[in-house]
Scaffold this motif. Structure first.
Motif, PDB file in Angstrom:
ATOM      1  N   GLN A  89       0.838  -1.197   0.000  1.00 57.58           N
ATOM      2  CA  GLN A  89       0.000   0.000   0.000  1.00 57.58           C
ATOM      3  C   GLN A  89       0.879   1.255   0.000  1.00 57.58           C
ATOM      4  O   GLN A  89       0.681   2.163  -0.780  1.00 57.58           O
ATOM      5  N   GLU A  90       1.868   1.291   0.890  1.00 55.94           N
ATOM      6  CA  GLU A  90       2.804   2.409   0.974  1.00 55.94           C
ATOM      7  C   GLU A  90       4.219   1.845   0.879  1.00 55.94           C
ATOM      8  O   GLU A  90       4.407   0.627   0.937  1.00 55.94           O
ATOM      9  N   ARG A 119       0.922   3.858  -3.164  1.00 59.49           N
ATOM     10  CA  ARG A 119       0.803   5.275  -2.782  1.00 59.49           C
ATOM     11  C   ARG A 119       2.130   5.768  -2.212  1.00 59.49           C
ATOM     12  O   ARG A 119       2.885   4.997  -1.627  1.00 59.49           O
ATOM     13  N   SER A 120       2.363   7.072  -2.375  1.00 58.64           N
ATOM     14  CA  SER A 120       3.496   7.713  -1.688  1.00 58.64           C
ATOM     15  C   SER A 120       2.935   8.951  -1.023  1.00 58.64           C
ATOM     16  O   SER A 120       2.421   9.833  -1.711  1.00 58.64           O
ATOM     17  N   GLN A 121       3.030   9.002   0.296  1.00 56.86           N
ATOM     18  CA  GLN A 121       2.407  10.076   1.067  1.00 56.86           C
ATOM     19  C   GLN A 121       0.960  10.258   0.625  1.00 56.86           C
ATOM     20  O   GLN A 121       0.173   9.348   0.767  1.00 56.86           O
ATOM     21  N   LYS A 122       0.645  11.405  -0.050  1.00 54.97           N
ATOM     22  CA  LYS A 122      -0.773  11.588  -0.368  1.00 54.97           C
ATOM     23  C   LYS A 122      -1.095  11.328  -1.822  1.00 54.97           C
ATOM     24  O   LYS A 122      -2.194  11.591  -2.283  1.00 54.97           O
ATOM     25  N   LYS A 123      -0.117  10.881  -2.600  1.00 51.19           N
ATOM     26  CA  LYS A 123      -0.447  10.726  -4.022  1.00 51.19           C
ATOM     27  C   LYS A 123      -0.422   9.245  -4.447  1.00 51.19           C
ATOM     28  O   LYS A 123       0.308   8.434  -3.880  1.00 51.19           O
ATOM     29  N   GLU A 124      -1.263   8.984  -5.458  1.00 50.49           N
ATOM     30  CA  GLU A 124      -1.306   7.637  -6.016  1.00 50.49           C
ATOM     31  C   GLU A 124      -0.071   7.427  -6.877  1.00 50.49           C
ATOM     32  O   GLU A 124       0.318   8.325  -7.626  1.00 50.49           O
TER      33      GLU A 124
END
Ligand code: SF4
Length: 793
Positions: A23-24, A360-365
């Protein structure tokens, strides 16, 4: 062969190429670590060094990798290169040079003094801060040196206090230490601060390093960071040597200290070094560039997201050959790197290739890398089901979090855990039962043992209380404990304002001297003319500048000049001052009350203390205090207690009733009980008053306390009607608080809005760790059951 070609034959069948995503980034790295642990546990002949994990831009990932792999007990060999400027051995040198650049700014000097390798030579940071706060100056070598020398001489004239070893103590020790600090720094840096050629500068720089014993301190360093510090420092000095040699050979002009400092700062950011952590043994974690020619049985190519691998194209400024050419070249370079990465896989049957990414990375897809899609066109790739990891335990932490330890631990371990959880719950007020726990702020007070840790509490109860100390207890018992039992004080810092206490002392002194003078000369400000008012102002300013305690004129030349100007007049205009505002208010006073008693100290007020199961009554609660001003109207036989405040003049009745505000009620109580000298016996009190001396339009001036809503009738009858009850409530509150102190109850405040109220500006929040504590309403309520939940449940 067919990588990146438009035509692709049918995918080749491979059962050892896998893909998965997290996910991250954290999940991606965690799954990678778990898969590696699986491989190591299931393939007996496999060594960690047979495995390689690749990231295109490793530096952004290394903190995660180190943390996750370490928690799984996986040895790593990370080839990320470290920036020398990130290590204290190098940043300490820059800090040292910055002292001169910042003109001996107190924060720059403090930074040097907090570096353990420099502190031994340059002195104690606490002494330095203390001394700066004392002289009210925190920059400029000349000014600081002059004021520190003057202060040292003045203190010496009074007789320097020494301890049994003959060492100076208190503020004298701080002044002498700070003086030595800045003199040494000044002398050490002097050879570097003149304009000179590069060769001379580097010679002086190396001399400074040798003279301070800096290198030797790091060479003798111990602990996990010692090797990093040595490598950083040696790489940095080597680079500086080379750079200055090049400068000397090709651009040997004389430069300023500032130019050299800039070069050295840039160098600390640019110079990098590498530390082979566990060569030949650890899992290789590196970039495609670093593994040319090496082959691994298992290979993980990670962070296969667009932007990470391949990276995005960024136009080059100095080699501009048109965007199309640059994009093409960038794309070719990235493809080559990916090819290089793939080439590091042996491709044998007993080895796997993994292609991974995160969604995802921080808040972006994230968008999956084109390279990963390309590989799917060429090979059959098996999607790894990462959910299988969920049912397995890979580390001690996971063992704990899953609760499995309950089944496998023996009784001894369980008991240890039980007691630790209990301690934690009590420490953070998360248990219902807290009574008796030292962690929750309840001290055992043994009255019969003078050497017991709780005995200082008894000593404190036997001393007189100031109302402000009891207010502290009412607002936060823990804060009272820190301030009045442990007698701790936060380290003073230089503020750009006179601190409230000093400002208060100054203004109180001026007002007291001024009104005493008027009283003796039988003059009054009330109803005076404009000219008289100006004369009064002149007299007040004269008193202010002659004040020996605060030396206002000297303050005008320091960081505290604004505070001094507020008293004397902004930009030299005396009508823009607190004193002028005060006189304008005084002229409007038509009550017939004459300021008559000032700084009136009382000490004989005492109450009978409350008893409890633990504490035998009766005992005496003694209270002392100083009343700022009492105005008397001899004709009407009335008086008014006045308290100056440097903040707002709000003093809510509900706070008086709860005991959170005690000063005014205690002062009034002292007058009513005849403990204040100078008030004729047949005089009655009016409503007491708060007088705000805050230099702010809507907050300055007097305000009577606890007047009935909608009424401004200030007569003895109305005042008595309100205050008789408030005074007896105050007495009860004081008894209750002192009993709490006597019983050793010092929990953190349980005020639900404490973050916005008392804790926001409290200087002890780091000490009490309020953020970890749950406000517990019951904390001061003894009716709560004293039982703890079983932590094993
Ligand atoms: S931060 Fe809050 S809880 Fe902690 S000592 Fe200060 S007032 Fe008390």
């Amino acid at each position: 062969e067919n990588l990146f070609k438009t035509y692709k034959p049918a995918p080749l069948k491979y059962d050892n190429i896998f893909e998965f995503d997290g996910q991250e980034l954290y999940d991606e790295v965690t799954c990678t670590a778990k898969e590696i642990k699986n491989l190591l546990l299931t393939q007996n002949d496999l060594q960690p060094s047979d495995i390689c994990v690749l990231f295109h831009r490793i530096s952004g990932f290394t903190p995660w990798i180190r943390a996750v792999f370490e928690s799984y007990g996986l040895p790593v060999n990370i080839t990320d290169r470290f920036k020398t400027g990130d290590f204290p051995s190098v940043s300490g040198l820059i800090d040292l040079l910055n002292v001169h650049f910042s003109r001996f700014d107190h924060t720059a000097v403090s930074r040097v003094l907090t570096n353990p390798s420099l502190r031994r030579r340059y002195g104690d940071p606490v002494h330095f801060k203390h001394a700066c706060a004392y002289i009210k100056v925190g920059s400029g070598y000349g000014k600081m040196h002059r004021l520190l020398t003057d202060s040292a001489n003045a203190l010496a004239a009074k007789g320097i206090r020494v301890d049994e070893d003959g060492e100076a103590t208190g503020i004298t020790a701080s002044i002498l230490s700070a003086l030595k600090t800045i003199e040494l720094l000044h002398d050490d840096l002097a050879p570097l601060t003149v304009d000179q050629e590069p060769g001379q500068f580097i010679h002086n720089f190396r001399h400074l390093i040798g003279k301070t014993g800096y290198l030797a301190k790091f060479l003798n360093g111990k602990g996990g960071s010692a090797l990093f510090n040595i490598r950083a420092l040696s790489s940095y000095i080597r680079s500086a040597d080379r750079l200055f040699q090049v400068l000397g050979d090709y651009d040997n002009r004389i430069r300023t200290f500032e130019e050299y400092l800039e070069i050295l700062i840039d160098l600390s950011q640019e110079t990098r070094f590498n530390l082979i952590e566990q060569p030949e043994t650890g899992i290789m974690i590196t970039t495609p560039d670093e593994i040319r020619g090496l082959k691994f049985r298992h290979l993980f190519i990670c962070a296969l997201n667009e932007g990470d691998f391949p990276t995005r194209y960024k136009p080059e400024i100095f080699k501009y050959d048109g965007p199309a050419g640059q994009i093409k070249r960038h794309s070719a370079e990235e493809r080559l790197l990916f090819y290089q990465a793939l080439s590091a896989w042996k491709g044998e049957k007993n080895g796997n290739l993994y292609l991974t990414n995160s969604r995802r990375s921080q808040k972006k897809e994230n968008v999956e890398s084109f390279f990963k899609r390309e590989m799917r066109g060429l090979f059959t790739i098996t999607r790894k089901d990462t959910s299988i990891y969920d049912s397995m335990i890979y580390s001690g932490r996971e063992e704990w979090e899953s609760g499995v330890w309950r089944d496998i631990a023996n009784d001894e371990v369980k008991n240890e855990v039980r007691s630790r959880i209990k301690d934690h719950l009590q420490q953070s007020n998360r248990a219902d039962g807290y009574e008796g726990s030292n962690f929750a702020g309840f001290i055992d007070v043994d009255q019969s043992d003078e050497t017991s840790p709780g005995y200082p509490v008894i000593r404190r109860v036997n001393e007189p209380f100031a109302p402000t100390a009891l207010e502290t207890y009412a607002n936060c018992p823990y804060q009272f404990f820190v301030k009045h039992i442990l007698n701790l004080k936060p380290v003073e810092d230089l503020s750009d304002d006179l601190d409230a206490r000093e400002s208060g002392i100054l203004l109180h002194g001026i007002l007291s001297a001024f009104h005493t003078k008027l009283l003796n000369e039988k003059r009054t400000v009330s109803n005076c003319s404009d000219d008289e008012l100006k004369e009064f102002l002149r007299e007040m300013v004269e008193i202010a500048v002659n004040d020996q305690k605060v030396r206002l004129n000297e303050l005008l030349d320091t960081e505290s000049f604004i505070a001094a100007e507020k008293v004397l007049g902004i930009a030299g205009d005396a009508t823009m001052s607190i004193l002028w505002r005060y006189l304008l208010e005084a002229r409007e006073n038509k009550t017939g009350l004459i300021p008559s008693l000032f700084e009136n100290r009382f000490g004989g007020l005492s109450l009978t203390g409350l008893g409890s199961e633990k504490i035998p009554a009766p005992y005496e609660v003694r209270i002392h205090g100083t009343i700022d001003r009492i105005d008397i109207n001899p004709d009407e036989k009335v008086y008014k207690v006045i308290d100056y405040k440097s903040g707002k003049n709000d003093y809510a009745e509900k706070d008086i009733a709860s005991g959170r505000k005690l000063q005014i009620p205690v002062y009034l109580l002292a007058t009513v009980k005849g403990k204040v000298t100078g008030i004729p016996e047949d005089h009655h009190y009016l409503f007491p008053q708060i007088f705000s001396l805050k230099y702010k339009e809507d907050e300055f001036g007097p305000k009577d306390v606890a007047t009935p809503r909608g009424s401004n009738e200030d007569t003895p009858e109305v005042a008595e009607r309100v205050w008789t009850n408030l005074l007896s409530t105050t007495e009860e509150n004081i008894r209750k608080f002192v009993l709490g102190i006597y019983e050793g109850k010092f929990p953190l405040t349980s005020e639900p809005a404490r973050e916005e109220k008392g804790c926001k500006y409290c200087e002890f929040s780091d000490l009490c760790r309020v953020k970890e504590h749950k406000p517990l309403e019951a904390a001061q309520n003894p009716s709560v059951p004293a039982s703890l939940p079983d932590p094993m449940e």
